[in-house]
Motif scaffolding. Structure first.
Motif, PDB file in Angstrom:
ATOM      1  N   LEU A  95       0.834  -1.203   0.000  1.00  0.00           N
ATOM      2  CA  LEU A  95       0.000   0.000   0.000  1.00  0.00           C
ATOM      3  C   LEU A  95       0.876   1.264   0.000  1.00  0.00           C
ATOM      4  N   ILE A  96       1.856   1.286   0.880  1.00  0.00           N
ATOM      5  CA  ILE A  96       2.693   2.494   1.007  1.00  0.00           C
ATOM      6  C   ILE A  96       3.524   2.705  -0.265  1.00  0.00           C
ATOM      7  N   ALA A 147      23.865  14.501  11.663  1.00  0.00           N
ATOM      8  CA  ALA A 147      23.289  14.277  10.330  1.00  0.00           C
ATOM      9  C   ALA A 147      22.667  15.564   9.803  1.00  0.00           C
ATOM     10  N   ARG A 148      22.094  16.351  10.709  1.00  0.00           N
ATOM     11  CA  ARG A 148      21.540  17.644  10.277  1.00  0.00           C
ATOM     12  C   ARG A 148      22.662  18.563   9.833  1.00  0.00           C
ATOM     13  N   ARG A 149      23.741  18.591  10.657  1.00  0.00           N
ATOM     14  CA  ARG A 149      24.851  19.487  10.309  1.00  0.00           C
ATOM     15  C   ARG A 149      25.495  19.097   8.986  1.00  0.00           C
ATOM     16  N   LEU A 150      25.567  17.794   8.736  1.00  0.00           N
ATOM     17  CA  LEU A 150      26.232  17.335   7.513  1.00  0.00           C
ATOM     18  C   LEU A 150      25.285  17.293   6.315  1.00  0.00           C
ATOM     19  N   GLY A 151      24.012  17.610   6.550  1.00  0.00           N
ATOM     20  CA  GLY A 151      23.043  17.624   5.445  1.00  0.00           C
ATOM     21  C   GLY A 151      22.451  16.257   5.137  1.00  0.00           C
ATOM     22  N   TYR A 152      22.866  15.182   5.854  1.00  0.00           N
ATOM     23  CA  TYR A 152      22.317  13.842   5.573  1.00  0.00           C
ATOM     24  C   TYR A 152      20.823  13.793   5.888  1.00  0.00           C
ATOM     25  N   ALA A 153      20.427  14.545   6.933  1.00  0.00           N
ATOM     26  CA  ALA A 153      19.033  14.477   7.378  1.00  0.00           C
ATOM     27  C   ALA A 153      18.113  15.310   6.491  1.00  0.00           C
ATOM     28  N   GLN A 154      18.701  16.044   5.558  1.00  0.00           N
ATOM     29  CA  GLN A 154      17.873  16.857   4.661  1.00  0.00           C
ATOM     30  C   GLN A 154      17.650  16.148   3.316  1.00  0.00           C
ATOM     31  N   LYS A 155      18.220  14.947   3.198  1.00  0.00           N
ATOM     32  CA  LYS A 155      18.127  14.224   1.934  1.00  0.00           C
ATOM     33  C   LYS A 155      16.663  13.999   1.553  1.00  0.00           C
ATOM     34  N   LYS A 156      16.309  14.360   0.327  1.00  0.00           N
ATOM     35  CA  LYS A 156      14.912  14.307  -0.094  1.00  0.00           C
ATOM     36  C   LYS A 156      14.543  12.926  -0.608  1.00  0.00           C
ATOM     37  N   GLU A 157      14.353  12.004   0.321  1.00  0.00           N
ATOM     38  CA  GLU A 157      13.863  10.673  -0.020  1.00  0.00           C
ATOM     39  C   GLU A 157      13.187  10.088   1.214  1.00  0.00           C
ATOM     40  N   LEU A 158      12.353   9.090   0.976  1.00  0.00           N
ATOM     41  CA  LEU A 158      11.618   8.482   2.088  1.00  0.00           C
ATOM     42  C   LEU A 158      12.174   7.083   2.334  1.00  0.00           C
ATOM     43  N   ALA A 159      12.811   6.916   3.486  1.00  0.00           N
ATOM     44  CA  ALA A 159      13.431   5.630   3.798  1.00  0.00           C
ATOM     45  C   ALA A 159      12.627   4.945   4.905  1.00  0.00           C
ATOM     46  N   PHE A 160      11.901   3.903   4.505  1.00  0.00           N
ATOM     47  CA  PHE A 160      11.039   3.183   5.458  1.00  0.00           C
ATOM     48  C   PHE A 160      11.749   1.963   6.017  1.00  0.00           C
ATOM     49  N   ASP A 215      -1.568  12.056   8.706  1.00  0.00           N
ATOM     50  CA  ASP A 215      -0.989  13.407   8.699  1.00  0.00           C
ATOM     51  C   ASP A 215       0.527  13.346   8.500  1.00  0.00           C
ATOM     52  N   ARG A 216       1.172  12.476   9.260  1.00  0.00           N
ATOM     53  CA  ARG A 216       2.640  12.404   9.168  1.00  0.00           C
ATOM     54  C   ARG A 216       3.079  11.881   7.799  1.00  0.00           C
ATOM     55  N   ILE A 217       2.405  10.857   7.309  1.00  0.00           N
ATOM     56  CA  ILE A 217       2.825  10.289   6.023  1.00  0.00           C
ATOM     57  C   ILE A 217       2.637  11.326   4.911  1.00  0.00           C
ATOM     58  N   VAL A 218       1.521  12.045   4.951  1.00  0.00           N
ATOM     59  CA  VAL A 218       1.308  13.068   3.915  1.00  0.00           C
ATOM     60  C   VAL A 218       2.359  14.176   4.053  1.00  0.00           C
ATOM     61  N   ALA A 219       2.673  14.562   5.289  1.00  0.00           N
ATOM     62  CA  ALA A 219       3.695  15.605   5.475  1.00  0.00           C
ATOM     63  C   ALA A 219       5.021  15.146   4.877  1.00  0.00           C
ATOM     64  N   LEU A 220       5.373  13.887   5.119  1.00  0.00           N
ATOM     65  CA  LEU A 220       6.631  13.374   4.559  1.00  0.00           C
ATOM     66  C   LEU A 220       6.568  13.365   3.030  1.00  0.00           C
ATOM     67  N   MET A 221       5.420  12.975   2.484  1.00  0.00           N
ATOM     68  CA  MET A 221       5.288  12.917   1.017  1.00  0.00           C
ATOM     69  C   MET A 221       5.342  14.311   0.393  1.00  0.00           C
TER      70      MET A 221
END
Ligand code: ASP
Length: 588
Positions: A255-256, A416-429, A539-545
């Motif tokens: 589904l996801i 990860a935030r400082r190094l930009g890893y946490a800003q990576k635009k992908e969804l890792a489940f 709500d959270r899943i849509v926000a991530l999407m």
């Protein structure tokens, strides 16, 4: 209809057609004799040209027009003159030459610009939410949300699920938060509770033989709204009979994946969701909500430091307290000040101290206050275990396991935030499974359910319930995405005896259990099928999407962190008569 086309629809092939548009004035430019209007509706924008030479009446009306007026325009679609096309706009090749302009509604100057993406104070946005919602970003988010829910409904319908509504006025449900209560007028002194989730009802639907249920369910939890929570939120609530854990995981994964591929603005990292045990997740990431878009994993180094001359590590090892570390690439040149800041950060997250080793980028020399306590061989073994290279920074925590995990997982996310890893635009489940059935309750020595009290223990662990309850693992599973828990569920207990036992273990007397859940316990005496379920948070899943950092951005009318609605000013006082009807006296 007051319009014949939407404002996003016109292209070169429509040139020559007479059309009527209706919408808001996004922008108006008076060029002397010619007025340009960007007319906006939900579908897009169209440039309208009102030329005094073409139609003086239309022109004089256009002169009165201001931003956010609601207007209707009839005119002829025409190609834009050479060089004036706008490649950034789908309708950028054409314009509409107005023959008739009508003002449908005037507008006050809005408190912020609608057509520009600019930072506006959030309380102003929430007070004027109807204007905020006119903005492209929020409209886009609501469209993604609509499409996601439609995808879910179609997907589950194709698989034989029934969407069934359950009551909002019900009885307290045990999801661990405080209930919102609704006083009963007809039964003085009695209250309904708004559902924290439809947990009991969906299980009763399984007893009722529904077999495959879902609902886009509103849930209510009266919690202190730390960070990014809302008092009411939406779950895809599901329950299925005759399933095993992996049936549910496979179904939700399909589904996801399907939904993200169909509607998400942010792509999936992988269509395969790794399954980690609770133990593995916490050992490797320090948390049961790991962000797996990047590594920076925690490494156990207790064995390597147990014999070092650094007393804290050695003593902790002897006392069975672990020492763990993370290696941060490229931060080996951190200044004294930066390191002091990191130590502060670690303290704020529960550390007594933070040890560090920095590897010089060129000569590989290792510096740090604790470096002198280690032999060269010990340092080599450490860097090998951590796969640390010149230029890296090693952060070390040594304490009770829970503290070490908390400190290092917080540092992992911070770095990860400082190094930009946490800003990576992908969804890792990933899935987290095999949770302990119990956690420590609020009072020492008490057991509390890790998920909720209807979660089944693993069959093979049932014998441990009496002898070693903390060792009992459950049939709970959580779905995690980018560090957020986006769904939680479990295979349930369907035998009354076992349910009784668990209730008693978590401190319900036979009487209280009967009072609060008597209806469920009784239902289980009439043939309850084995069943399980899950509840992804919409709500959270849509926000991530949508690539949005908080769930308020994907809710039409969210509340503030103080649980207030700034637009309608809720909650608010009521008149005395209403209180009297409800038999309520308010203490001042
Ligand atoms: N009712 C649970 C929750 O809201 C989910 C579930 O167990 O299905 O977290």
């Amino acid at each position: 209809m007051l319009k014949t086309v939407h404002a996003g629809a016109l292209r070169l092939e429509n040139v020559g057609q007479t059309v009527t548009l209706a919408g808001w004035v996004n922008k108006r430019r008076d060029m002397g004799g010619v007025i340009f209007i960007d007319l906006r509706d939900r579908d897009g924008k169209t440039q309208v040209v009102v030329d005094s030479g073409r139609n003086p009446t239309a022109f004089s009306i256009a002169e009165q027009i201001r931003t956010e007026y609601v207007i209707q325009v009839t005119g002829v679609v025409s190609p834009r003159p050479q060089g004036q096309q706008n490649p950034n706009l789908p309708t950028g090749d054409i314009e509409v030459l107005a023959d008739q302009v009508e003002i449908l509604a005037t507008a006050k100057t809005p408190p912020f610009l609608i057509d520009r993406e600019e930072a506006v104070d959030e309380s102003l946005r929430l007070k004027y939410r109807y204007l905020d919602l006119r903005r492209e970003r929020l409209q886009r988010n609501l469209i993604v949300r609509h499409k996601a829910i439609k995808f879910i409904r179609d997907f589950l319908d194709e698989r034989g699920f029934l969407e069934i509504e359950t009551p909002i006025l019900f009885k307290s449900t045990p999801e661990g938060a405080r209930d919102y209560l609704v006083p009963s007028r007809v039964h003085p002194g009695k209250f309904y509770a708004l559902p924290q989730s439809p947990q009991q009802l969906k299980q009763l639907l399984m007893v009722a033989g529904i077999e495959r249920y879902f609902q886009i369910a509103r849930c209510f939890r009266d919690e202190d709204l730390r960070a990014d929570r809302q008092p009411e939120f939406t779950q895809l609530d599901m329950e299925i009979s005759f399933v095993e854990r992996d049936d549910i995981l496979d179904l939700i994964e399909a589904l996801i994946v399907g939904m993200i591929q169909a509607v998400s603005l942010v792509p999936l990292a992988s269509t395969q969701f790794p399954r980690l045990s609770y133990r593995e997740a916490t050992e490797r990431y320090g948390t049961d909500r790991p962000d797996i878009r990047f590594g920076l994993e925690l490494q156990e180094i207790t064995d390597l430091v147990a014999n070092s001359a650094f007393r804290v590590f050695a003593e902790n090892a002897a006392a069975n307290k672990p020492t763990k570390a993370i290696c941060i690439p490229g931060c080996g040149d951190y200044s004294r000040k930066q390191l002091t800041d990191l130590e502060e950060f670690a303290r704020a997250n529960g550390a007594k101290a933070l040890a560090w080793l920095a590897i010089h980028p060129e000569n590989g020399e290792i510096r740090g206050p604790i470096a002198k306590f280690f032999t060269v061989d010990q340092l080599i073994a450490l860097t090998e275990r951590l796969q640390a290279n010149p230029g890296d920074l090693i952060l070390i925590s040594s304490d009770e396991k829970a503290i070490v995990h908390n400190v290092l997982s917080s540092l992992r996310m911070e770095m990860a935030r400082r190094l930009g890893y946490a800003q990576k635009k992908e969804l890792a489940f990933c899935w987290v499974v095999d949770f302990p059935l119990f956690e420590e309750g609020e009072e020492e020595g008490h057991l509390a359910p890790s998920h909720h009290m209807f979660t089944a223990p693993k069959r093979e662990h049932i014998p441990l319930l009496d002898s070693d309850p903390h060792a009992v693992l459950s049939e709970q599973y959580d779905l995690v995405c980018n560090g957020f828990e986006v769904a939680g569920g479990s295979i349930r207990i369907h035998e009354r005896e076992l349910q009784n036992k668990i209730m008693q273990m978590i401190g319900f007397s036979v009487e209280t259990a009967k009072e609060q859940f008597g209806h469920m316990l009784e239902a289980f005496e009439y043939g309850a099928p084995p069943h399980g379920g899950i509840a992804p948070g919409i709500d959270r899943i849509v926000a991530l999407m949508c690539g949005e950092p908080n769930i308020r951005e994907v809710m039409a009318f969210p509340k503030t962190a103080q649980a207030t609605d700034l637009m309608a000013d809720a909650p608010s006082e009521v008149v005395q008569r209403q209180l009297d009807d409800l038999h309520i006296a308010v203490k001042s």
